[in-house]
Design a protein around this motif. Structure first.
Motif, PDB file in Angstrom:
ATOM      1  N   UNK A   1       0.826  -1.207   0.000  1.00  0.00           N
ATOM      2  CA  UNK A   1       0.000   0.000   0.000  1.00  0.00           C
ATOM      3  C   UNK A   1       0.860   1.257   0.000  1.00  0.00           C
ATOM      4  N   UNK A   2       1.976   1.226   0.741  1.00  0.00           N
ATOM      5  CA  UNK A   2       2.855   2.401   0.788  1.00  0.00           C
ATOM      6  C   UNK A   2       3.551   2.628  -0.558  1.00  0.00           C
ATOM      7  N   UNK A   3       3.955   1.551  -1.211  1.00  0.00           N
ATOM      8  CA  UNK A   3       4.608   1.683  -2.521  1.00  0.00           C
ATOM      9  C   UNK A   3       3.617   2.219  -3.554  1.00  0.00           C
ATOM     10  N   UNK A   4       2.384   1.698  -3.543  1.00  0.00           N
ATOM     11  CA  UNK A   4       1.372   2.144  -4.500  1.00  0.00           C
ATOM     12  C   UNK A   4       0.982   3.598  -4.244  1.00  0.00           C
ATOM     13  N   UNK A   5       1.023   4.025  -2.985  1.00  0.00           N
ATOM     14  CA  UNK A   5       0.741   5.428  -2.686  1.00  0.00           C
ATOM     15  C   UNK A   5       1.768   6.336  -3.358  1.00  0.00           C
ATOM     16  N   UNK A   6       3.032   5.887  -3.404  1.00  0.00           N
ATOM     17  CA  UNK A   6       4.088   6.679  -4.039  1.00  0.00           C
ATOM     18  C   UNK A   6       4.064   6.542  -5.557  1.00  0.00           C
ATOM     19  N   UNK A   7       3.632   5.360  -6.054  1.00  0.00           N
ATOM     20  CA  UNK A   7       3.576   5.105  -7.499  1.00  0.00           C
ATOM     21  C   UNK A   7       2.174   4.583  -7.837  1.00  0.00           C
ATOM     22  N   UNK A   8       1.197   5.492  -7.980  1.00  0.00           N
ATOM     23  CA  UNK A   8      -0.215   5.083  -8.114  1.00  0.00           C
ATOM     24  C   UNK A   8      -0.499   4.176  -9.316  1.00  0.00           C
ATOM     25  N   UNK A   9       0.279   4.276 -10.375  1.00  0.00           N
ATOM     26  CA  UNK A   9       0.006   3.471 -11.569  1.00  0.00           C
ATOM     27  C   UNK A   9       0.775   2.152 -11.568  1.00  0.00           C
ATOM     28  N   UNK A  10       1.389   1.798 -10.438  1.00  0.00           N
ATOM     29  CA  UNK A  10       2.243   0.607 -10.393  1.00  0.00           C
ATOM     30  C   UNK A  10       1.463  -0.647 -10.024  1.00  0.00           C
ATOM     31  N   UNK A  11       1.931  -1.761 -10.567  1.00  0.00           N
ATOM     32  CA  UNK A  11       1.475  -3.073 -10.125  1.00  0.00           C
ATOM     33  C   UNK A  11       2.618  -3.670  -9.309  1.00  0.00           C
ATOM     34  N   UNK A  12       2.353  -4.026  -8.057  1.00  0.00           N
ATOM     35  CA  UNK A  12       3.401  -4.438  -7.127  1.00  0.00           C
ATOM     36  C   UNK A  12       3.224  -5.920  -6.770  1.00  0.00           C
ATOM     37  N   UNK A  13       4.298  -6.675  -6.904  1.00  0.00           N
ATOM     38  CA  UNK A  13       4.310  -8.091  -6.524  1.00  0.00           C
ATOM     39  C   UNK A  13       5.405  -8.285  -5.478  1.00  0.00           C
ATOM     40  N   UNK A  14       5.026  -8.842  -4.324  1.00  0.00           N
ATOM     41  CA  UNK A  14       5.966  -9.017  -3.215  1.00  0.00           C
ATOM     42  C   UNK A  14       6.036 -10.489  -2.831  1.00  0.00           C
ATOM     43  N   UNK A  15       7.250 -10.992  -2.686  1.00  0.00           N
ATOM     44  CA  UNK A  15       7.468 -12.353  -2.194  1.00  0.00           C
ATOM     45  C   UNK A  15       8.098 -12.263  -0.807  1.00  0.00           C
ATOM     46  N   UNK A  16       7.513 -12.963   0.171  1.00  0.00           N
ATOM     47  CA  UNK A  16       8.040 -12.907   1.535  1.00  0.00           C
ATOM     48  C   UNK A  16       9.126 -13.967   1.751  1.00  0.00           C
ATOM     49  N   UNK A  17      10.236 -13.565   2.321  1.00  0.00           N
ATOM     50  CA  UNK A  17      11.340 -14.463   2.647  1.00  0.00           C
ATOM     51  C   UNK A  17      11.728 -14.303   4.102  1.00  0.00           C
ATOM     52  N   UNK A  18      12.224 -15.376   4.738  1.00  0.00           N
ATOM     53  CA  UNK A  18      12.805 -15.217   6.083  1.00  0.00           C
ATOM     54  C   UNK A  18      14.104 -14.418   5.972  1.00  0.00           C
ATOM     55  N   UNK A  19      14.380 -13.614   6.972  1.00  0.00           N
ATOM     56  CA  UNK A  19      15.574 -12.759   6.954  1.00  0.00           C
ATOM     57  C   UNK A  19      16.830 -13.594   6.713  1.00  0.00           C
ATOM     58  N   UNK A  20      17.674 -13.104   5.791  1.00  0.00           N
ATOM     59  CA  UNK A  20      18.907 -13.801   5.459  1.00  0.00           C
ATOM     60  C   UNK A  20      18.786 -14.694   4.256  1.00  0.00           C
ATOM     61  N   UNK A  21      17.579 -14.811   3.674  1.00  0.00           N
ATOM     62  CA  UNK A  21      17.393 -15.706   2.531  1.00  0.00           C
ATOM     63  C   UNK A  21      18.232 -15.281   1.338  1.00  0.00           C
ATOM     64  N   UNK A  22      18.501 -13.980   1.223  1.00  0.00           N
ATOM     65  CA  UNK A  22      19.284 -13.489   0.085  1.00  0.00           C
ATOM     66  C   UNK A  22      20.719 -13.982   0.127  1.00  0.00           C
ATOM     67  N   UNK A  23      21.190 -14.421   1.329  1.00  0.00           N
ATOM     68  CA  UNK A  23      22.573 -14.896   1.453  1.00  0.00           C
ATOM     69  C   UNK A  23      22.734 -16.337   1.020  1.00  0.00           C
ATOM     70  N   UNK A  24      21.602 -17.054   0.838  1.00  0.00           N
ATOM     71  CA  UNK A  24      21.675 -18.452   0.434  1.00  0.00           C
ATOM     72  C   UNK A  24      21.567 -18.568  -1.087  1.00  0.00           C
ATOM     73  N   UNK A  25      22.257 -19.529  -1.703  1.00  0.00           N
ATOM     74  CA  UNK A  25      22.184 -19.667  -3.165  1.00  0.00           C
ATOM     75  C   UNK A  25      20.772 -19.976  -3.616  1.00  0.00           C
ATOM     76  N   UNK A  26      20.360 -19.360  -4.712  1.00  0.00           N
ATOM     77  CA  UNK A  26      19.026 -19.594  -5.262  1.00  0.00           C
ATOM     78  C   UNK A  26      19.013 -20.912  -6.037  1.00  0.00           C
ATOM     79  N   UNK A  27      17.963 -21.733  -5.897  1.00  0.00           N
ATOM     80  CA  UNK A  27      17.884 -22.992  -6.641  1.00  0.00           C
ATOM     81  C   UNK A  27      17.955 -22.799  -8.148  1.00  0.00           C
ATOM     82  N   UNK A  28      17.529 -21.601  -8.625  1.00  0.00           N
ATOM     83  CA  UNK A  28      17.544 -21.366 -10.075  1.00  0.00           C
ATOM     84  C   UNK A  28      18.966 -21.323 -10.623  1.00  0.00           C
ATOM     85  N   UNK A  29      19.924 -20.974  -9.780  1.00  0.00           N
ATOM     86  CA  UNK A  29      21.291 -20.810 -10.241  1.00  0.00           C
ATOM     87  C   UNK A  29      22.197 -21.889  -9.650  1.00  0.00           C
ATOM     88  N   UNK A  30      21.622 -22.992  -9.224  1.00  0.00           N
ATOM     89  CA  UNK A  30      22.409 -24.124  -8.762  1.00  0.00           C
ATOM     90  C   UNK A  30      22.678 -24.131  -7.306  1.00  0.00           C
TER      91      UNK A  30
END
Length: 301
Positions: free
Chosen positions: A272-301
């Motif tokens: 809602x906050x992002x859309x308030x700043x960008x009214x014409x935007x379509x926003x898709x959010x994926x929830x991850x546990x904190x630190x997930x970005x540090x683990x290798x993604x299955x898509x890249x092996x």
């Protein structure tokens, strides 16, 4: 997100206005060229003739772009606008090449300008009509952020400047008898038109190739997301622009201890906050546990 009915009406009105103005300008400039034999007047006539074709393509693109998303076009029809921009580039570059040919012919044959007063009067009318159209287009752009209208407005701004150049050429030719000033100004107009075409083309191509939103907008998104007290971080922010629509997606890093229900609540608040700043935007959010970005993604092996 769908274009609002008010925005759609404004965009269609801008398209119809540009077609109408181009048709009127063709008629009066054709009369002025026959009367004056001016190559700079001919250059302006060429440009207005191609304006009419470009504006008709633009109107068709706008009608397509404002069509709501459907089962076959889930992301809407926004890319019709930059596609129309590329078609306009072809029209504009074509007018530049035709004009360069006429400029060369007039340099070689040293054709004199006649009845300069008629040409000046016609160009003053052209300037007034073009300025009125540009002001209306700018109003529509502020309300809709339409790429097609922006491209059309940039084109008519080049016409506005070219019309002033034609008047200067006619006045100087009349006062001093400089035969070369008319084709010289025609050459300058041709170069300026080509430059305008390349600028429009680059912007349209960026949209068709899904170029990211600019750095300032991306940083604004990050700041909005991280400002939420329960958000620990975000990663994999991806954005793109299609016409006036913006598409934003990212991974939201939350505490691994909270429930799915809580994660969903936080995600909705951030969206809602992002859309308030960008009214014409379509926003898709994926929830991850904190630190997930540090683990290798299955898509890249």
């Amino acid at each position: 997100m769908a274009v609002t009915p008010a925005s759609a009406r404004l965009m269609r009105a801008a398209g119809l206005a540009s077609v109408g103005v181009a048709a009127v300008l063709i008629a009066i400039k054709l009369y002025a060229y026959v009367a004056t034999n001016s190559v700079s007047m001919l250059s302006s006539l060429f440009d207005s003739a191609l304006d009419l074709g470009a504006s008709m393509v633009n109107l068709l693109a706008i009608r397509t772009a404002v069509t709501p998303a459907d089962a076959e076009h889930r992301f809407g029809h926004g890319k019709a606008e930059p596609l129309a921009g590329l078609i306009q580039v072809a029209f504009i570059l074509g007018s530049s090449l035709l004009l360069l040919f006429e400029v060369g012919k007039h340099f070689l044959e040293r054709q004199a300008v006649q009845q300069e007063t008629v040409g000046i009067f016609v160009m003053l009318i052209s300037i007034a009509l073009t300025m009125a159209l540009i002001l209306f287009q700018r109003h529509v752009i502020r309300r809709t952020d339409s790429m097609a209208v922006q491209a059309d407005s940039a084109h008519y701004l080049s016409d506005f400047l070219a019309n002033i150049a034609v008047i200067v050429a006619l006045v100087l030719s009349s006062l001093f008898g400089w035969w070369w000033i008319d084709p010289l100004f025609g050459l300058l107009v041709a170069i300026f038109i080509a430059y305008t075409a390349l600028t429009i083309g680059r912007t349209s191509l960026d949209m068709l190739m899904d170029r990211e939103m600019d750095t300032a907008e991306r940083e604004k998104i990050k700041a909005i997301v991280r400002d939420h007290p329960e958000v620990l971080n975000l990663h994999d922010l991806r954005t793109r622009i299609a016409g006036k629509d913006r598409f934003i997606q990212f991974h939201l890093e939350l505490s691994p201890e909270i429930s799915l229900k809580e994660a969903h609540r936080i995600s909705d608040a951030v969206e809602a906050q992002v859309i308030e700043a960008f009214p014409e935007a379509e926003v898709i959010i994926h929830q991850d546990p904190y630190g997930a970005a540090d683990r290798p993604s299955p898509r890249f092996g």
